[in-house]
Scaffold this motif. Structure first.
Motif, PDB file in Angstrom:
ATOM      1  N   ARG A  32       0.138 -13.300   9.632  1.00  0.00           N
ATOM      2  CA  ARG A  32       1.492 -12.873   9.308  1.00  0.00           C
ATOM      3  C   ARG A  32       1.460 -11.704   8.319  1.00  0.00           C
ATOM      4  N   MET A  33       2.184 -10.652   8.657  1.00  0.00           N
ATOM      5  CA  MET A  33       2.298  -9.493   7.762  1.00  0.00           C
ATOM      6  C   MET A  33       3.286  -9.808   6.645  1.00  0.00           C
ATOM      7  N   GLN A  34       3.095  -9.124   5.536  1.00  0.00           N
ATOM      8  CA  GLN A  34       3.962  -9.299   4.375  1.00  0.00           C
ATOM      9  C   GLN A  34       4.931  -8.117   4.278  1.00  0.00           C
ATOM     10  N   PRO A  35       6.155  -8.387   3.802  1.00  0.00           N
ATOM     11  CA  PRO A  35       7.077  -7.260   3.621  1.00  0.00           C
ATOM     12  C   PRO A  35       6.483  -6.252   2.650  1.00  0.00           C
ATOM     13  N   GLY A  36       6.674  -5.017   2.938  1.00  0.00           N
ATOM     14  CA  GLY A  36       6.227  -3.948   2.043  1.00  0.00           C
ATOM     15  C   GLY A  36       7.412  -3.450   1.256  1.00  0.00           C
ATOM     16  N   GLY A  37       7.913  -2.314   1.645  1.00  0.00           N
ATOM     17  CA  GLY A  37       9.065  -1.744   0.963  1.00  0.00           C
ATOM     18  C   GLY A  37       9.514  -0.491   1.669  1.00  0.00           C
ATOM     19  N   LYS A  38      10.345   0.245   0.975  1.00  0.00           N
ATOM     20  CA  LYS A  38      10.909   1.471   1.518  1.00  0.00           C
ATOM     21  C   LYS A  38      10.390   2.661   0.726  1.00  0.00           C
ATOM     22  N   HIS A  39      10.319   3.784   1.422  1.00  0.00           N
ATOM     23  CA  HIS A  39       9.932   5.056   0.817  1.00  0.00           C
ATOM     24  C   HIS A  39      11.115   6.001   1.037  1.00  0.00           C
ATOM     25  N   PRO A  40      12.148   5.923   0.188  1.00  0.00           N
ATOM     26  CA  PRO A  40      13.379   6.688   0.428  1.00  0.00           C
ATOM     27  C   PRO A  40      13.162   8.192   0.577  1.00  0.00           C
ATOM     28  N   ARG A  41      12.243   8.759  -0.190  1.00  0.00           N
ATOM     29  CA  ARG A  41      12.003  10.200  -0.117  1.00  0.00           C
ATOM     30  C   ARG A  41      11.553  10.636   1.269  1.00  0.00           C
ATOM     31  N   LEU A  42      10.845   9.751   1.982  1.00  0.00           N
ATOM     32  CA  LEU A  42      10.337  10.097   3.307  1.00  0.00           C
ATOM     33  C   LEU A  42      11.035   9.326   4.429  1.00  0.00           C
ATOM     34  N   GLY A  43      12.000   8.486   4.073  1.00  0.00           N
ATOM     35  CA  GLY A  43      12.783   7.785   5.084  1.00  0.00           C
ATOM     36  C   GLY A  43      11.983   6.798   5.908  1.00  0.00           C
ATOM     37  N   THR A  44      11.036   6.098   5.270  1.00  0.00           N
ATOM     38  CA  THR A  44      10.195   5.139   5.993  1.00  0.00           C
ATOM     39  C   THR A  44      10.216   3.777   5.297  1.00  0.00           C
ATOM     40  N   HIS A  45       9.736   2.787   6.021  1.00  0.00           N
ATOM     41  CA  HIS A  45       9.524   1.450   5.447  1.00  0.00           C
ATOM     42  C   HIS A  45       8.266   0.878   6.072  1.00  0.00           C
ATOM     43  N   ASN A  46       7.726  -0.203   5.426  1.00  0.00           N
ATOM     44  CA  ASN A  46       6.433  -0.697   5.886  1.00  0.00           C
ATOM     45  C   ASN A  46       6.287  -2.203   5.708  1.00  0.00           C
ATOM     46  N   ALA A  47       5.211  -2.712   6.282  1.00  0.00           N
ATOM     47  CA  ALA A  47       4.760  -4.096   6.119  1.00  0.00           C
ATOM     48  C   ALA A  47       3.250  -4.016   5.898  1.00  0.00           C
ATOM     49  N   LEU A  48       2.683  -5.024   5.220  1.00  0.00           N
ATOM     50  CA  LEU A  48       1.285  -4.963   4.789  1.00  0.00           C
ATOM     51  C   LEU A  48       0.526  -6.235   5.133  1.00  0.00           C
ATOM     52  N   LEU A  49      -0.794  -6.090   5.278  1.00  0.00           N
ATOM     53  CA  LEU A  49      -1.685  -7.215   5.534  1.00  0.00           C
ATOM     54  C   LEU A  49      -3.002  -6.945   4.830  1.00  0.00           C
ATOM     55  N   ARG A  50      -3.424  -7.870   4.007  1.00  0.00           N
ATOM     56  CA  ARG A  50      -4.698  -7.720   3.288  1.00  0.00           C
ATOM     57  C   ARG A  50      -5.844  -7.937   4.267  1.00  0.00           C
ATOM     58  N   ILE A  51      -6.779  -6.979   4.300  1.00  0.00           N
ATOM     59  CA  ILE A  51      -7.928  -7.084   5.213  1.00  0.00           C
ATOM     60  C   ILE A  51      -9.243  -6.937   4.456  1.00  0.00           C
ATOM     61  N   GLY A  52      -9.236  -7.341   3.213  1.00  0.00           N
ATOM     62  CA  GLY A  52     -10.427  -7.289   2.373  1.00  0.00           C
ATOM     63  C   GLY A  52     -10.027  -7.389   0.917  1.00  0.00           C
ATOM     64  N   GLU A  53     -11.027  -7.433   0.062  1.00  0.00           N
ATOM     65  CA  GLU A  53     -10.738  -7.541  -1.371  1.00  0.00           C
ATOM     66  C   GLU A  53      -9.981  -6.328  -1.886  1.00  0.00           C
ATOM     67  N   ASP A  54     -10.340  -5.152  -1.377  1.00  0.00           N
ATOM     68  CA  ASP A  54      -9.772  -3.920  -1.907  1.00  0.00           C
ATOM     69  C   ASP A  54      -9.069  -3.067  -0.870  1.00  0.00           C
ATOM     70  N   CYS A  55      -8.786  -3.607   0.310  1.00  0.00           N
ATOM     71  CA  CYS A  55      -8.117  -2.783   1.315  1.00  0.00           C
ATOM     72  C   CYS A  55      -7.088  -3.605   2.085  1.00  0.00           C
ATOM     73  N   TYR A  56      -6.213  -2.873   2.741  1.00  0.00           N
ATOM     74  CA  TYR A  56      -5.131  -3.518   3.489  1.00  0.00           C
ATOM     75  C   TYR A  56      -4.775  -2.687   4.708  1.00  0.00           C
ATOM     76  N   LEU A  57      -3.978  -3.281   5.558  1.00  0.00           N
ATOM     77  CA  LEU A  57      -3.454  -2.649   6.762  1.00  0.00           C
ATOM     78  C   LEU A  57      -1.968  -2.426   6.529  1.00  0.00           C
ATOM     79  N   GLU A  58      -1.508  -1.247   6.852  1.00  0.00           N
ATOM     80  CA  GLU A  58      -0.093  -0.908   6.699  1.00  0.00           C
ATOM     81  C   GLU A  58       0.494  -0.579   8.061  1.00  0.00           C
ATOM     82  N   VAL A  59       1.632  -1.183   8.374  1.00  0.00           N
ATOM     83  CA  VAL A  59       2.437  -0.760   9.518  1.00  0.00           C
ATOM     84  C   VAL A  59       3.595   0.013   8.914  1.00  0.00           C
ATOM     85  N   ILE A  60       3.800   1.230   9.407  1.00  0.00           N
ATOM     86  CA  ILE A  60       4.850   2.085   8.859  1.00  0.00           C
ATOM     87  C   ILE A  60       5.687   2.653   9.998  1.00  0.00           C
ATOM     88  N   ALA A  61       6.979   2.787   9.736  1.00  0.00           N
ATOM     89  CA  ALA A  61       7.914   3.307  10.737  1.00  0.00           C
ATOM     90  C   ALA A  61       9.053   4.018  10.023  1.00  0.00           C
TER      91      ALA A  61
END
Length: 188
Positions: A32-61
């Motif tokens: 299950r992906m976790q809610p990310g947030g919004k990037h108002p300056r660029l008009g995008t939002h995202n969801a995140l998934l941890r895929i290691g101790e120091d890295c993650y996967l981002e879905v952005i649209a």
């Protein structure tokens, strides 16, 4: 001059709609992906998934509720066609010195774009974004990021049980990328 420390920060999956990208990842990885947030300056939002101790996967649209933006969006999002499938688009390299790491890239013939200041809540960072929003080397050249926050995004996410083992990139002009990665001390 000391060489900045650099490491994989995150992988970027783009999708024409955030829900489609989330479904794509969850169906393939079973997490299950976790809610990310919004990037108002660029008009995008995202969801995140941890895929290691120091890295993650981002879905952005593109965020359909965002105000119009005055510049091209990052990760070539403005070029996505409605109904196109989500895809792994690029990766982001974390650096301890974004200015020096960018200058080294430019000296190697790869300009990752101007450095932009970003903030969302208590997260602050700098990231390179080409002025036209394009992907360098069709996404093989990473964006550069330098976090200015004590707790990085992966530490804020629950463990997913996934661990990225390696990232393999292929491109006809990959020697430019490999030369730069060698210069900044990244393994092949």
């Amino acid at each position: 001059m000391t060489t900045p420390s650099c490491q994989l920060d995150h992988l970027v999956i783009t999708a024409p709609a955030l829900a489609d990208g989330i479904d794509y990842v969850e169906q393939r990885l079973g997490c299950r992906m976790q809610p990310g947030g919004k990037h108002p300056r660029l008009g995008t939002h995202n969801a995140l998934l941890r895929i290691g101790e120091d890295c993650y996967l981002e879905v952005i649209a593109i965020d359909p509720d965002a105000a119009p933006v005055t510049r091209p969006r990052w990760f070539h999002l403005d070029q996505l066609q409605p109904g196109s499938p989500p895809r792994l688009t690029t990766w982001v390299l974390r650096t301890s010195d974004i200015v020096t790491t960018r200058q080294t890239a430019i000296a190697s013939g790869l300009d990752p774009g101007p450095i932009e200041n970003m903030q969302r809540g208590d997260l602050t960072w700098q990231i390179t974004i080409p002025a036209d929003g394009r992907l360098l080397l069709q996404g093989c050249m990473p964006s550069l990021i330098q976090w200015h926050t004590p707790q990085l995004p992966p530490a804020r996410l629950p463990h997913s049980g996934l661990q990225l083992s390696h990232l393999e990139l292929q491109h006809p002009a990959s020697h430019h990328l490999q030369n730069w990665l060698n210069t900044i001390g990244q393994p092949q």
